[in-house]
Design a protein around this motif. Structure first.
Motif, PDB file in Angstrom:
ATOM      1  N   GLN A  64      57.327  39.613  38.251  1.00 23.62           N
ATOM      2  CA  GLN A  64      56.185  39.219  39.081  1.00 23.62           C
ATOM      3  C   GLN A  64      56.285  37.757  39.510  1.00 23.62           C
ATOM      4  OE1 GLN A  64      52.910  40.274  36.511  1.00 23.62           O
ATOM      5  NE2 GLN A  64      52.634  42.265  37.507  1.00 23.62           N
ATOM      6  N   LEU A  65      56.674  36.888  38.598  1.00 20.01           N
ATOM      7  CA  LEU A  65      56.802  35.470  38.955  1.00 20.01           C
ATOM      8  C   LEU A  65      57.906  35.255  39.985  1.00 20.01           C
ATOM      9  CD1 LEU A  65      56.353  33.743  35.469  1.00 20.01           C
ATOM     10  CD2 LEU A  65      54.739  33.786  37.383  1.00 20.01           C
ATOM     11  N   ILE A  66      59.022  35.972  39.833  1.00 21.02           N
ATOM     12  CA  ILE A  66      60.104  35.854  40.813  1.00 21.02           C
ATOM     13  C   ILE A  66      59.617  36.306  42.186  1.00 21.02           C
ATOM     14  CG2 ILE A  66      62.352  36.776  41.490  1.00 21.02           C
ATOM     15  CD1 ILE A  66      63.088  36.881  38.532  1.00 21.02           C
TER      16      ILE A  66
ATOM     17  N   VAL B 236      56.520  36.426  43.337  1.00 22.48           N
ATOM     18  CA  VAL B 236      55.552  35.463  43.867  1.00 22.48           C
ATOM     19  C   VAL B 236      56.263  34.209  44.372  1.00 22.48           C
ATOM     20  CG1 VAL B 236      53.636  33.943  43.237  1.00 22.48           C
ATOM     21  CG2 VAL B 236      53.630  36.319  42.483  1.00 22.48           C
ATOM     22  N   GLY B 237      57.294  33.767  43.641  1.00 24.25           N
ATOM     23  CA  GLY B 237      58.039  32.598  44.078  1.00 24.25           C
ATOM     24  C   GLY B 237      58.743  32.825  45.402  1.00 24.25           C
ATOM     25  N   LEU B 238      59.361  34.004  45.577  1.00 25.89           N
ATOM     26  CA  LEU B 238      60.018  34.317  46.841  1.00 25.89           C
ATOM     27  C   LEU B 238      59.016  34.380  47.984  1.00 25.89           C
ATOM     28  CD1 LEU B 238      62.498  37.087  45.623  1.00 25.89           C
ATOM     29  CD2 LEU B 238      63.060  34.746  46.276  1.00 25.89           C
ATOM     30  N   LEU B 239      57.884  35.008  47.749  1.00 23.81           N
ATOM     31  CA  LEU B 239      56.846  35.042  48.768  1.00 23.81           C
ATOM     32  C   LEU B 239      56.353  33.638  49.100  1.00 23.81           C
ATOM     33  CD1 LEU B 239      54.752  38.125  47.575  1.00 23.81           C
ATOM     34  CD2 LEU B 239      56.166  37.980  49.631  1.00 23.81           C
ATOM     35  N   GLY B 240      56.250  32.794  48.059  1.00 27.20           N
ATOM     36  CA  GLY B 240      55.798  31.419  48.280  1.00 27.20           C
ATOM     37  C   GLY B 240      56.736  30.628  49.172  1.00 27.20           C
ATOM     38  N   GLU B 241      58.053  30.865  49.038  1.00 27.04           N
ATOM     39  CA  GLU B 241      59.011  30.177  49.899  1.00 27.04           C
ATOM     40  C   GLU B 241      58.776  30.512  51.367  1.00 27.04           C
ATOM     41  OE1 GLU B 241      61.369  27.937  49.605  1.00 27.04           O
ATOM     42  OE2 GLU B 241      61.025  27.611  47.470  1.00 27.04           O
ATOM     43  N   TYR B 242      58.556  31.780  51.655  1.00 27.04           N
ATOM     44  CA  TYR B 242      58.331  32.185  53.041  1.00 27.04           C
ATOM     45  C   TYR B 242      56.968  31.726  53.548  1.00 27.04           C
ATOM     46  CZ  TYR B 242      62.574  34.970  53.101  1.00 27.04           C
ATOM     47  OH  TYR B 242      63.886  35.360  53.074  1.00 27.04           O
ATOM     48  N   VAL B 243      55.957  31.805  52.703  1.00 29.65           N
ATOM     49  CA  VAL B 243      54.632  31.312  53.102  1.00 29.65           C
ATOM     50  C   VAL B 243      54.697  29.807  53.366  1.00 29.65           C
ATOM     51  CG1 VAL B 243      52.256  30.959  52.330  1.00 29.65           C
ATOM     52  CG2 VAL B 243      53.370  33.150  51.933  1.00 29.65           C
ATOM     53  N   GLY B 244      55.472  29.100  52.542  1.00 29.96           N
ATOM     54  CA  GLY B 244      55.634  27.654  52.760  1.00 29.96           C
ATOM     55  C   GLY B 244      56.282  27.348  54.102  1.00 29.96           C
ATOM     56  N   ARG B 245      57.262  28.146  54.505  1.00 30.14           N
ATOM     57  CA  ARG B 245      57.893  27.952  55.810  1.00 30.14           C
ATOM     58  C   ARG B 245      56.906  28.242  56.937  1.00 30.14           C
ATOM     59  NH1 ARG B 245      63.426  27.323  55.440  1.00 30.14           N
ATOM     60  NH2 ARG B 245      63.594  27.662  57.682  1.00 30.14           N
ATOM     61  N   ILE B 246      56.084  29.268  56.765  1.00 30.38           N
ATOM     62  CA  ILE B 246      55.056  29.564  57.769  1.00 30.38           C
ATOM     63  C   ILE B 246      54.061  28.417  57.859  1.00 30.38           C
ATOM     64  CG2 ILE B 246      53.179  31.142  58.369  1.00 30.38           C
ATOM     65  CD1 ILE B 246      54.763  33.367  56.989  1.00 30.38           C
ATOM     66  N   TYR B 247      53.674  27.888  56.723  1.00 30.17           N
ATOM     67  CA  TYR B 247      52.729  26.768  56.682  1.00 30.17           C
ATOM     68  C   TYR B 247      53.300  25.544  57.402  1.00 30.17           C
ATOM     69  CZ  TYR B 247      49.831  23.065  54.637  1.00 30.17           C
ATOM     70  OH  TYR B 247      49.021  21.985  54.454  1.00 30.17           O
ATOM     71  N   THR B 248      54.576  25.271  57.159  1.00 32.07           N
ATOM     72  CA  THR B 248      55.214  24.136  57.833  1.00 32.07           C
ATOM     73  C   THR B 248      55.266  24.353  59.337  1.00 32.07           C
ATOM     74  OG1 THR B 248      56.561  23.688  55.871  1.00 32.07           O
ATOM     75  CG2 THR B 248      57.319  22.756  57.950  1.00 32.07           C
ATOM     76  N   ALA B 249      55.570  25.577  59.755  1.00 35.90           N
ATOM     77  CA  ALA B 249      55.631  25.866  61.190  1.00 35.90           C
ATOM     78  C   ALA B 249      54.266  25.750  61.843  1.00 35.90           C
ATOM     79  CB  ALA B 249      56.210  27.264  61.411  1.00 35.90           C
ATOM     80  N   VAL B 250      53.221  26.184  61.143  1.00 39.66           N
ATOM     81  CA  VAL B 250      51.867  26.103  61.697  1.00 39.66           C
ATOM     82  C   VAL B 250      51.420  24.655  61.815  1.00 39.66           C
ATOM     83  CG1 VAL B 250      49.449  26.655  61.230  1.00 39.66           C
ATOM     84  CG2 VAL B 250      51.205  28.408  60.928  1.00 39.66           C
ATOM     85  N   GLN B 251      51.792  23.814  60.861  1.00 36.40           N
ATOM     86  CA  GLN B 251      51.449  22.395  60.948  1.00 36.40           C
ATOM     87  C   GLN B 251      52.070  21.738  62.169  1.00 36.40           C
ATOM     88  OE1 GLN B 251      52.846  21.142  57.038  1.00 36.40           O
ATOM     89  NE2 GLN B 251      50.755  20.574  56.481  1.00 36.40           N
ATOM     90  N   ASN B 252      53.281  22.167  62.546  1.00 34.79           N
ATOM     91  CA  ASN B 252      53.963  21.670  63.738  1.00 34.79           C
ATOM     92  C   ASN B 252      54.125  20.152  63.708  1.00 34.79           C
ATOM     93  OD1 ASN B 252      55.306  22.123  66.153  1.00 34.79           O
ATOM     94  ND2 ASN B 252      53.473  21.814  67.393  1.00 34.79           N
TER      95      ASN B 252
END
Length: 366
Positions: free
Chosen positions: A301-303, A305-321
């Motif tokens: 489960q932690l692995i 969640v961590g993988l999902l977090g990496e992709y969510v982090g990239r989405i967050y960075t892209a949205v910040q622009n």
């Protein structure tokens, strides 16, 4: 009577117009060099690079991108500029990272061909003429510098590099050349294509092959670092690998799915074992298997969640622009420095006609 019109207005006849035309001759070759705390390597770099470019006999520029160095790198670059007019210094306001500094150099390079080179001289500048000749002879848009011999690297570095390239070729496709770093030649068409991409966290060793332009290779032996310490320790190498995987493949998400399926199968097996132990009256000995199962499921489960977090982090960075970098100064435009990449100020400056002689930096799409 008026004659040729230059950037500064009309030029009276009788002046040395030939020298003025030569001064504004189109740049054939740009060499982009990201550098961070490279004061020890700079003298050796200049002593090897400058004769190579002079012997080429083409109009060229050297775009040195100072990535917020904390040593005397900026001071030395200013001193070298006094006797080397082709040297151009782009200073970033803070340390933005190697790929961001490389982006800044590519965005501002003016040449019909652009070579990216590191300052540590592990990639030999003497191969630049071979790259340019190959690109012209075979009409190529990309020429990779491929490391045919890495014996100067440590065994651990060679092993990790091999694993990285095998993984990237498996995830991003066979177009990724093995043992090719950031030493490459790009045509103006390839550079413009890269500038048009909206990616913010860029990994050029994967982005460039993804473009699909005609390419060739020049091989060389990788030399030891000429001076100073490496700017890619283990932590940055891991970060580069994570950015490469998450930026070019959704395989980790599928891996999380398979891990979840495996955990479900293990849970079914443990359920059967637990029921059998209960039926036989041996529930206490099952504590070990129960504890192991809980730990295993928690780890999966932690692995995930961590993988999902990496992709969510990239989405967050892209949205910040947010801009990839901020330029403090560019010696090519000392009076009107261009605002940061992707900023609203940059767009308003271009609309007002400012920084006309600086290549346009596209605004990333949200």
């Amino acid at each position: 009577m008026l004659g040729v019109r230059g950037r500064g207005g009309a030029v009276p006849e009788g002046r040395d117009e030939g020298r003025d035309e030569e001064r504004h001759e189109p740049v054939v070759l740009s060499v982009v060099i990201p550098m961070y705390n490279e004061e020890e390597a700079l003298p050796a770099l200049v002593s090897r690079l400058r004769p190579v470019l002079t012997e080429l006999g083409v109009a060229h520029e050297v775009v040195a991108v100072d990535d917020g160095s904390g040593d005397r790198t900026a001071e030395l670059l200013g001193a070298f500029r006094l006797g080397w007019p082709e040297l151009r210094v782009v200073a970033l306001r803070r340390n933005s990272g190697h790929q961001a500094a490389l982006t800044a150099g590519l965005d501002r390079a003016l040449g019909a061909y652009v070579v990216s080179l590191d300052a540590d001289l592990q990639d030999p500048p003497e191969k630049i003429p071979d790259m340019l000749a190959l690109a012209r002879a075979e009409n190529l848009d990309i020429v990779y510098g491929v490391r045919a011999d890495r014996s100067s690297d440590s065994g651990f570095k060679r092993w990790t590099a091999g694993v990285y390239y095998r993984l990237m070729r498996r995830l991003a496709g066979p177009s990724v050349p093995a043992q090719a770093g950031d030493f490459r030649l790009l045509s103006r068409a390839a550079v413009d294509a890269l500038k048009a991409l909206p990616d913010q966290q860029r990994v050029y060793r994967l982005l460039v092959p993804w473009l699909g332009f005609p390419s060739g290779r020049v091989t060389y032996e990788r030399a030891p670092r000429t001076a100073g310490r490496t700017k890619y320790p283990l932590g940055r190498m891991i970060r580069l690998a994570v950015d490469s995987v998450t930026g070019f493949s959704a395989a980790p998400l599928r891996l999380a799915t398979w891990l979840g399926a495996g955990a479900f199968v293990v849970c079914l097996a443990l359920l059967v074992y637990t029921l059998a132990a209960f039926a036989l009256g041996r529930t206490v000995p099952g504590w070990t298997s129960l504890f192991t199962g809980i730990v295993f499921i928690g780890a999966v489960q932690l692995i995930c969640v961590g993988l999902l977090g990496e992709y969510v982090g990239r989405i967050y960075t892209a949205v910040q622009n947010r801009p990839t970098y901020f330029v403090r100064d560019d010696t090519a435009t000392p009076t009107t420095p261009e605002p940061a990449q992707g900023s609203a100020a940059a767009a308003s400056t271009r609309a007002a006609g400012g920084a006309a002689d600086v290549p346009r930096v596209p605004v990333p799409r949200a």
